[in-house]
Design a protein around this motif. Structure first.
Motif, PDB file in Angstrom:
ATOM      1  N   TYR A  84      52.086  12.156  59.780  1.00 44.67           N
ATOM      2  CA  TYR A  84      52.106  12.105  58.318  1.00 44.67           C
ATOM      3  C   TYR A  84      51.558  13.392  57.700  1.00 44.67           C
ATOM      4  N   ASP A  85      50.253  13.573  57.769  1.00 47.49           N
ATOM      5  CA  ASP A  85      49.628  14.735  57.127  1.00 47.49           C
ATOM      6  C   ASP A  85      50.070  16.056  57.747  1.00 47.49           C
ATOM      7  N   ARG A  88      53.322  17.642  56.260  1.00 49.36           N
ATOM      8  CA  ARG A  88      53.403  17.982  54.836  1.00 49.36           C
ATOM      9  C   ARG A  88      53.710  19.467  54.575  1.00 49.36           C
ATOM     10  N   GLN A 124      54.892  12.526  51.251  1.00 48.48           N
ATOM     11  CA  GLN A 124      54.832  13.578  52.264  1.00 48.48           C
ATOM     12  C   GLN A 124      55.638  14.807  51.830  1.00 48.48           C
ATOM     13  N   LYS A 125      56.592  14.590  50.926  1.00 47.11           N
ATOM     14  CA  LYS A 125      57.491  15.668  50.495  1.00 47.11           C
ATOM     15  C   LYS A 125      57.034  16.333  49.197  1.00 47.11           C
TER      16      LYS A 125
END
Length: 222
Positions: A84-85, A88, A124-125
């Motif tokens: 996830y992170d 980014r 995330q985008k």
């Protein structure tokens, strides 16, 4: 066919931007975290077949923990950090498909409700290339509790838009997850595909619309 459509909802990954532009940038990152992704991809395949869950993240972490031989808390932290992170920053360099933003502007002007429904966190985008202001609803299937092609997240999408599923056109890049998921939920479905895929793939017929670029898509819908 599309006279009853009052909303258009979009997948994000591979639908609003070309997948290859992300994959090329991710090669060193994936290699660096190869062991993690071997486990993670295995778990995601299971999650795509899992019924709606009250806590998607907890169940995903438990499966990862079992596969990796660590605690659920450790697995959950690794998923957050790497899947996830960690991704980014890569989206900051990704550009959307040509005319993708124009499609949102034009459909908004014509009075369509607009939405995003993605298997990965939309946040995330970042600002999603300026598209967010035109959206009436933005949903991540993980937070809902089930990944596509489950019809459950599509049902939540319809409820959130306050429309019948038959009044929604869903746009994606996967026949298995996007087209079949939307159709099973009672929606119309469109797929963005390369000209080569449109010519040689008979399965493309499962979609109500198949298109190669967003100018073409806009012409068909409007």
């Amino acid at each position: 066919m599309f006279g009853e459509i009052k909303a258009v909802a979009f997948d994000i990954d591979g639908t609003l931007y070309p997948s290859f532009s992300l994959y090329i940038r991710l090669v060193p990152y994936i290699i660096r975290h190869l062991k993690f992704y071997l486990h993670y991809n295995k778990v995601r395949r299971i999650m795509h077949r899992t019924a709606p869950l009250p806590d998607f993240y907890e169940y995903q972490a438990r499966l990862m923990a079992e596969d990796m031989g660590c605690s659920a808390a450790e697995a959950r932290e690794q998923i957050k950090k790497i899947a996830y992170d960690g991704l980014r920053p890569y989206f900051e360099k990704i550009k959307p498909f040509k005319n993708a933003l124009e499609v949102f502007k034009k459909l908004h002007e014509k009075g369509f409700k607009l939405a995003l429904l993605s298997d990965f966190p939309p946040s995330q985008k970042g600002d999603i290339w300026g598209i967010i202001p035109y959206c009436d609803l933005i949903l991540g299937t993980e937070e809902i509790g089930a990944l596509k092609p489950s019809k459950y997240p599509f049902g939540i999408l319809a409820i959130g838009l306050e429309l019948e599923p038959s009044q929604i056109l869903y746009v994606g890049n996967s026949i298995k997850f996007d087209v079949r998921g939307a159709k099973n939920a009672g929606m119309k479905a469109a797929i963005i595909a390369s000209p080569l895929k449109r010519i040689f793939s008979k399965k493309i017929k499962e979609a109500d619309i198949s298109f190669s670029n967003y100018r073409q898509f806009l012409d068909v819908v409007l």
